[in-house]
Design a protein around this motif. Structure first.
Motif, PDB file in Angstrom:
ATOM      1  N   PHE A 225      -1.602  -4.845  -5.605  1.00 49.67           N
ATOM      2  CA  PHE A 225      -1.173  -4.115  -4.399  1.00 49.67           C
ATOM      3  C   PHE A 225      -0.147  -3.620  -4.439  1.00 49.67           C
ATOM      4  O   PHE A 225      -0.010  -2.537  -3.508  1.00 49.67           O
ATOM      5  CB  PHE A 225      -1.352  -5.340  -3.413  1.00 49.67           C
ATOM      6  CG  PHE A 225      -2.938  -5.574  -3.088  1.00 49.67           C
ATOM      7  CD1 PHE A 225      -3.782  -5.058  -2.805  1.00 49.67           C
ATOM      8  CD2 PHE A 225      -2.968  -7.167  -3.013  1.00 49.67           C
ATOM      9  CE1 PHE A 225      -5.001  -5.430  -2.545  1.00 49.67           C
ATOM     10  CE2 PHE A 225      -4.273  -7.635  -2.691  1.00 49.67           C
ATOM     11  CZ  PHE A 225      -5.417  -6.825  -2.308  1.00 49.67           C
ATOM     12  N   ALA A 226       0.895  -4.136  -4.827  1.00 49.07           N
ATOM     13  CA  ALA A 226       2.281  -3.126  -4.932  1.00 49.07           C
ATOM     14  C   ALA A 226       1.931  -1.727  -5.299  1.00 49.07           C
ATOM     15  O   ALA A 226       2.749  -0.836  -5.284  1.00 49.07           O
ATOM     16  CB  ALA A 226       3.220  -3.963  -5.867  1.00 49.07           C
ATOM     17  N   CYS A 227       1.451  -1.704  -6.525  1.00 48.84           N
ATOM     18  CA  CYS A 227       1.165  -0.204  -7.229  1.00 48.84           C
ATOM     19  C   CYS A 227       0.710   0.527  -6.534  1.00 48.84           C
ATOM     20  O   CYS A 227       0.822   1.673  -6.628  1.00 48.84           O
ATOM     21  CB  CYS A 227       0.323  -0.738  -8.736  1.00 48.84           C
ATOM     22  SG  CYS A 227       1.408  -1.432  -9.943  1.00 48.84           S
ATOM     23  N   VAL A 228      -0.420   0.013  -5.444  1.00 44.86           N
ATOM     24  CA  VAL A 228      -1.046   1.074  -4.683  1.00 44.86           C
ATOM     25  C   VAL A 228      -0.500   0.956  -3.414  1.00 44.86           C
ATOM     26  O   VAL A 228      -1.134   1.411  -2.316  1.00 44.86           O
ATOM     27  CB  VAL A 228      -2.394   0.876  -4.737  1.00 44.86           C
ATOM     28  CG1 VAL A 228      -3.234   0.969  -6.131  1.00 44.86           C
ATOM     29  CG2 VAL A 228      -2.793  -0.627  -4.307  1.00 44.86           C
ATOM     30  N   HIS A 229       0.853   0.488  -3.004  1.00 49.12           N
ATOM     31  CA  HIS A 229       1.481   0.448  -1.779  1.00 49.12           C
ATOM     32  C   HIS A 229       0.854  -0.264  -0.526  1.00 49.12           C
ATOM     33  O   HIS A 229       0.480   0.351   0.407  1.00 49.12           O
ATOM     34  CB  HIS A 229       1.812   1.824  -1.471  1.00 49.12           C
ATOM     35  CG  HIS A 229       2.901   2.624  -2.364  1.00 49.12           C
ATOM     36  ND1 HIS A 229       4.054   2.297  -2.379  1.00 49.12           N
ATOM     37  CD2 HIS A 229       2.424   3.405  -3.400  1.00 49.12           C
ATOM     38  CE1 HIS A 229       4.649   3.090  -3.448  1.00 49.12           C
ATOM     39  NE2 HIS A 229       3.626   3.754  -3.885  1.00 49.12           N
TER      40      HIS A 229
END
Length: 613
Positions: free
Chosen positions: A361-365
């Motif tokens: 989720f962090a990689c895709v904001h």
């Protein structure tokens, strides 16, 4: 009386003459011997008649009896002559029949051998019968020998044809000494060539079949080696002649054998495919369990023979024993052991999966609440209301869904990154255009000039990029039924705000241009009234070096906007944006900003410059 004896004597001579004509050289030789040898003449016809007359005289036979006896002797002579003539005629008929049979036999042999004529047959048939027979006899003898030789050739070719046909039909028990019936009515070379052509075709077919059999046997050998099966028992189940102890020419090449070999190969290949799939599943489970529990590399090496075929295709697995049943069973036992060990380390494994989910989720904001998720996992494990396998399966499903969502957001996020990068270049270009010393020739000026050229091209693409982002974002929201957020901020709201700020910036620039024109007009009027005066020299301290600006610049770039929103929505997003700002610094501080005269005039203070919010 004397007349009768004289008549009888002449009758005997006539009879002897006629008989001599029939008896040939025997009678003639007897007559010659009688005339030449007086002793032999005592037993001749004349001497015998004289003796007979003397006897009759002594006895006193009557004339009638004497005539009767003489007639009887004459009749007996005629009978002997007739018998000799009949015998001679019979001999001549037999010779003629023999000659006719010889001619028929000659014609039959010529027809059977396919010979229209024979060069050695005499053309003169006007000789005696015996001469004709003597002439035709050696020709018949030669033709008979040729026929026997031809029959042997036919028999040899037909026996080979029969043998190969038997092998193709699946009958390997045909004896080479088995009699072969040859049609003797047609022994021509044309027929022999036909049989030889048929034999060549059969030999070719046999060679092709034998090649197929050997290929199948070789394939079965390789498959049995990989699967750990007994090759000898497997191949002999198809046909006993396929083992290694049997010669190549003695192997079965029948349709049934080829079909059974093909089925055996298909069965072994399917078994190989299933075993490889099973082994790859076990290898995948082993790797997942090792990664979850941080298994030591030394322990992993014990199962390199299992994991080495993790991504191999069916045809690539050729190592003997690579798919043996005992190896698969060994892998199954290890997977079961690790599953039991995994149950005791449930919390650690669950938190690892949660960390993986957060990273996706962090990689895709996408903004989530990790603390609440971890507390929920702890509560489920401590309550014991859910099986460990179910919990992990649910988390695996969440990871799969997260990856799918990340994949669906990738295109939009790539364009967002391009938009932000373009806005940063826009901010840098604005600072660069404000630098009054950008035309000075100094070190690094050409680099800034090239960057400015590229930045102008990129800035001109911002409106189209924003429109594309808006369209793609709306399509995504319609498909997913939810708002597209970037670190918790709706992307459409960010784009709308950027558009409004851009319009405000354009209006501000327009007012500044109007105001500048007004001041220039007043200055011109004053100069006309009071005269021109020199402008004060610019101070060296007024030089401004174009460089990076904190958070994307003072003109309100999206980077600054996202950083502020991220700061409001959590410290983690703030840290990420801070890192992003540090990564996206555009030029070193010691660069001297110089641009070409014509490029600078294109984006000067007197012309509108695209600005970011």
């Amino acid at each position: 009386m004397l007349y009768s004896l004289h008549l009888l004597h002449h009758s005997f001579k006539f009879c002897t003459f006629r008989i001599g004509l029939g008896l040939g050289w025997v009678i003639n030789s007897m007559a010659v011997t009688e005339s030449q040898n007086p002793l032999v003449g005592e037993n001749s016809c004349g001497s015998l008649l004289k003796k007979l007359q003397q006897i009759w005289d002594e006895v006193g036979e009557s004339e009638e009896q004497r005539d009767q006896m003489l007639l009887q002797l004459e009749q007996e002579c005629l009978d002997v002559y007739k018998r000799k003539v009949m015998h001679a005629a019979k001999s001549r008929a037999e010779l003629l029949q023999a000659l006719s049979d010889a001619n028929v036999e000659l014609s039959s042999l010529l027809s059977a051998l396919g010979e229209k004529s024979f060069a050695e047959i005499p053309e003169n048939t006007c000789g005696t019968i015996k001469e004709q027979l003597a002439a035709i006899a050696p020709i018949l003898e030669e033709l008979w020998q040729q026929k026997e030789e031809r029959i042997r050739e036919f028999s040899d070719v037909q026996s080979q044809i029969q043998k190969i046909c038997g092998e193709i039909a699946g009958n390997l028990n045909l004896s080479d000494d088995a009699p072969t019936e040859v049609d003797e009515s047609d022994l021509s070379l044309k027929k022999l060539d036909e049989y030889q052509s048929e034999l060549q075709e059969l030999q070719k077919e046999k060679s092709e079949r034998l090649h197929k059999v050997l290929e199948f046997v070789s394939t079965v050998h390789d498959l049995c080696a990989v699967l750990g099966l007994d090759f000898f028992s497997t191949v002999t189940e198809v046909h006993p002649s396929l083992n290694d102890t049997t010669g190549v020419q003695s192997k079965s090449i029948s349709n049934g054998t080829l079909d059974r070999l093909a089925k055996t190969v298909l069965t072994l290949k399917e078994d190989k495919k299933q075993r490889l799939h099973k082994l790859q599943e076990l290898a995948s489970q082993l790797i997942d369990l090792w990664n979850l529990m941080d298994t030591h590399p030394e322990e992993r090496k014990l199962f390199d023979h299992v994991t080495c075929n993790m991504s191999a295709s069916v045809d690539e697995v050729t190592v003997p024993g690579a798919l043996a049943l005992d190896l698969i069973e060994q892998a199954e036992v290890e997977v079961d052991r690790l599953d039991q060990l995994k149950a005791s380390r449930m919390k650690e494994i669950a938190f690892k999966k949660q960390t993986e989910l957060e990273e996706i989720f962090a990689c895709v904001h996408v903004e989530i609440n990790p603390e609440a998720s971890r507390e929920k996992i702890m509560a489920l494990i401590d309550s014991g209301n859910i099986e460990p396998a179910e919990l992990l399966a649910d988390m695996d499903n969440q990871i799969v869904n997260a990856k799918e969502e990340a994949l669906s957001r990738k295109d939009i996020l790539d364009k967002v990154e391009k938009w932000m990068s373009a806005c940063e270049e826009e901010s840098w270009l604005e600072d660069y255009n404000r630098d009054e010393n950008r035309y000075n020739v100094s070190r690094g000026a050409h680099l800034n000039l090239k960057r400015a050229e590229k930045a102008r091209i990129l800035v001109n693409k911002i409106p189209a990029l924003v429109d594309t982002l808006v369209a793609k974002t709306r399509t995504w929201e319609e498909d997913h039924g939810m708002s597209f957020t970037y670190d918790g901020v709706p992307l459409l709201a960010m784009l709308d705000e950027y558009a409004l700020l851009r319009l405000e910036r354009e209006e501000e620039k327009r007012r500044m241009r109007d105001q500048k024109k007004y001041h220039e007009l007043q200055n011109t009027e004053q100069e006309t009234v009071f005269g021109s005066r020199p402008s004060p020299a610019r101070s060296v301290s007024a030089k401004k070096v174009a460089g990076p600006r904190a958070n994307g610049g003072a003109n309100g770039t999206p980077n600054r906007r996202l950083s502020l929103n991220a700061h409001q929505n959590g410290s983690k997003s703030t840290v990420k944006e801070g890192k992003k700002d540090n990564v996206k610094t555009t030029a070193p501080v010691n660069y001297v900003m110089i641009s070409k005269e014509d490029d600078a005039s294109h984006v000067s203070c007197t012309e509108p410059i695209p600005a970011s919010p």
